[in-house]
Design an enzyme around this catalytic site. Sequence first.
Site, short mmCIF file in Angstrom:
data_model
loop_
_atom_site.label_atom_id
_atom_site.label_comp_id
_atom_site.label_asym_id
_atom_site.label_seq_id
_atom_site.Cartn_x
_atom_site.Cartn_y
_atom_site.Cartn_z
N SER A 207 0.84 -1.19 0.00
CA SER A 207 0.00 0.00 0.00
C SER A 207 0.88 1.25 0.00
O SER A 207 2.07 1.18 -0.32
CB SER A 207 -0.93 -0.02 1.21
OG SER A 207 -1.91 1.00 1.07
N ASN A 208 0.32 2.38 0.34
CA ASN A 208 1.10 3.62 0.39
C ASN A 208 0.57 4.50 1.53
O ASN A 208 -0.39 4.13 2.20
CB ASN A 208 1.03 4.35 -0.96
CG ASN A 208 -0.40 4.68 -1.34
OD1 ASN A 208 -1.05 5.48 -0.67
ND2 ASN A 208 -0.91 4.07 -2.40
N ARG A 209 1.21 5.65 1.72
CA ARG A 209 0.92 6.46 2.90
C ARG A 209 -0.19 7.49 2.70
O ARG A 209 -0.32 8.40 3.51
CB ARG A 209 2.18 7.21 3.33
CG ARG A 209 3.27 6.32 3.86
CD ARG A 209 4.41 7.19 4.35
NE ARG A 209 5.59 6.40 4.60
CZ ARG A 209 5.80 5.74 5.74
NH1 ARG A 209 4.91 5.76 6.69
NH2 ARG A 209 6.91 5.05 5.89
N ALA A 273 -4.58 7.67 -4.24
CA ALA A 273 -3.22 7.22 -4.55
C ALA A 273 -3.34 5.73 -4.85
O ALA A 273 -3.17 4.88 -3.97
CB ALA A 273 -2.31 7.48 -3.37
#
Length: 402
Positions: A207-209, A273
């Site tokens: 995943s991402n932030r 995102a």
Amino acid sequence: MSNKRVLLIICGGIAAYKSLDLIRRLKERGVAVRVVMTEAAQRFITPLAAGAIVGERVFTDLFDQAQEFDIGHIRLARECDLVIVAPATADFMAKAAHGLANDLASAVLLATDKPVLMAPAMNPRMWANQATQHNFSILQARGYHVVGPNAGEMAERGEAGVGRMAEPLEIRDAALALLKDGPLKGNRALVTAGPTIEAIDPVRFLSNRSSGKQGYAIAAALAELGADVTLVSGPTALAAPLGVKRINVESARDMLAACETALPADVAICVAAVADWRPSAAVSEKIKKDKSGVPAIALKENPDILATLSKPGKKRPKLVIGFAAETNDVETHARAKIVKKGCDWIVANDVSGDVMGGADNQVLLITQNSAEAWPRMSKDAVARKLAAAIASALTAKAPRRK
Ligand code: CTP
């Protein structure tokens, strides 16, 4: 709100007594309220009490000839701007999810073409039950707006958890947000926000932030201007903005499917995102350490939601907007992205500073024939400015199409 009308459906739960206050709160704001009560609701509060506050008769019976000739369930369903169900019990949500219509309240709900706001209220175990959660997801996917349920003490002694009906003022504010006339009234907006998560195995993911803050702020700002907003969100810690329908998803593929289901829309804003890649093999069992050393994770490209929504065709929103995170040559890169994705506008973030995850943002709004640098401002302010630009483009009916 003096020209607005609400049809309030009161179901049978102990929270029904709070609905009397809700009527008062709505009337304080000039909203005309008409009340339908289920049979079970009448075990908790009387039609006489509700009628006294509302100032007119309360409707209770689908098969009462006098009531049917007086107004009738079809008129009840149509002669309003919003239907509120408060409290929405587990039983009523189950009936609504499956289209049952064997009493006045459920028949009215099935017959309405107006937005619906539900305020669920029930025991925490009933709320957590898979059956209720499944019915709830059906209603959400159908576009019903929801306020609550809240966490706290239950009417039953010693019971606490999620299931309390939202307070009358919260329900009123959610209703006012839906009733408000703004420049975007009658327009449907689709917003993606947050990260996506891509499963490696049942317990691990990529995943991402992304915090989702900017996307949520845009959804809220569009709703403020009266748009009917669907927010397709990856996992975030944020609450759904007032008056916004949120569809929760995890993977990029789920996000795309949810967006396609939410169409048609007048405007789509892709703020999520989205993970560019996902593990190519779907592994249904947890990968064990002892098998054959460190596993290699092969990746596969995810569908591009912005590019898919931008494809010419009958379902293409009139205005499709993407975001781009850039550190240098912002305008050049953003223009290239408009061409690559086929969208109309790009909001380019300059992420060379401390914008990522912070409360502020600094953006350049690129359209087909203009570039406007906005000063650094809060993400909420960016959202409001963007919503205003969208409103003027849609009301001018001249957004540039690819
Ligand atoms: N986007 C999307 N689906 C994807 C990837 C991106 O909808 N699978 C959208 C994002 O929501 C955003 C825009 O496309 O609106 C960002 O495009 P992207 O190509 O990912 O740009 P950057 O993140 O800026 O990355 P890069 O500069 O590396 O291309």
